[in-house]
Design a protein around this motif. Sequence first.
Motif, mmCIF file in Angstrom:
data_model
loop_
_atom_site.group_PDB
_atom_site.id
_atom_site.type_symbol
_atom_site.label_atom_id
_atom_site.label_comp_id
_atom_site.label_asym_id
_atom_site.label_seq_id
_atom_site.Cartn_x
_atom_site.Cartn_y
_atom_site.Cartn_z
ATOM 1 N N PRO A 135 0.840 -1.204 0.000
ATOM 2 C CA PRO A 135 0.000 0.000 0.000
ATOM 3 C C PRO A 135 0.873 1.252 0.000
ATOM 4 O O PRO A 135 1.846 1.343 0.735
ATOM 5 C CB PRO A 135 -0.821 -0.106 1.283
ATOM 6 N N THR A 136 0.506 2.137 -0.873
ATOM 7 C CA THR A 136 1.278 3.377 -0.973
ATOM 8 C C THR A 136 0.461 4.522 -0.392
ATOM 9 O O THR A 136 -0.765 4.487 -0.373
ATOM 10 C CB THR A 136 1.607 3.712 -2.439
ATOM 11 N N ARG A 137 1.143 5.482 0.037
ATOM 12 C CA ARG A 137 0.461 6.667 0.568
ATOM 13 C C ARG A 137 0.001 7.495 -0.602
ATOM 14 O O ARG A 137 0.731 7.729 -1.552
ATOM 15 C CB ARG A 137 1.421 7.473 1.438
ATOM 16 N N ARG A 138 -1.241 7.887 -0.545
ATOM 17 C CA ARG A 138 -1.774 8.731 -1.607
ATOM 18 C C ARG A 138 -1.287 10.152 -1.401
ATOM 19 O O ARG A 138 -1.177 10.632 -0.277
ATOM 20 C CB ARG A 138 -3.288 8.716 -1.568
ATOM 21 N N ALA A 139 -1.034 10.773 -2.499
ATOM 22 C CA ALA A 139 -0.643 12.182 -2.433
ATOM 23 C C ALA A 139 -1.852 12.985 -1.974
ATOM 24 O O ALA A 139 -2.993 12.641 -2.285
ATOM 25 C CB ALA A 139 -0.191 12.660 -3.798
ATOM 26 N N PRO A 140 -1.637 14.006 -1.218
ATOM 27 C CA PRO A 140 -2.774 14.812 -0.779
ATOM 28 C C PRO A 140 -3.486 15.420 -1.982
ATOM 29 O O PRO A 140 -2.871 15.724 -2.999
ATOM 30 C CB PRO A 140 -2.146 15.886 0.116
#
Length: 140
Positions: free
Chosen positions: A51-56
């Motif tokens: 899982p990757t962090r979504r860009a704001p």
Amino acid sequence: MADDYCDLCDLPKSTCVHGMPPPPPPAPAAPRASRVTTPRAPRKVAEPAAPTRRAPRKWTPPDALAPHIVAVLEEAAGPLDADDLFERLEARLSDELLDGDRELTPEGELRWRYAARRARQALIKDGVMSKGTPGRWALG
């Protein structure tokens, strides 16, 4: 000499089509070589990505503006001109609008206004708003 000439075409039998022996049959075609296949390595199944962090988000999506549009129209207790609605909506969302919302779209409209127009289309489709007259927004 009469035997040297064809009775059908009056040409010497050596040059006549009728007097020449038929051509030999064509040689049988060589059998096709069977295709030798080598076993393939099994395909690697892609592992699920971590899982990757979504860009704001850079701007507010239309579905986030829809409840605010309905609230502004309910407070007005009737239809509003689009410009009046946008003024009230901007005042209501002044703290919630992102920096990207204040940028212009390629068509030259503020992004949050474009998102509000998209939200209106979804609300009309859902039956919450009526299409009404151009430039006037009203609840259904």
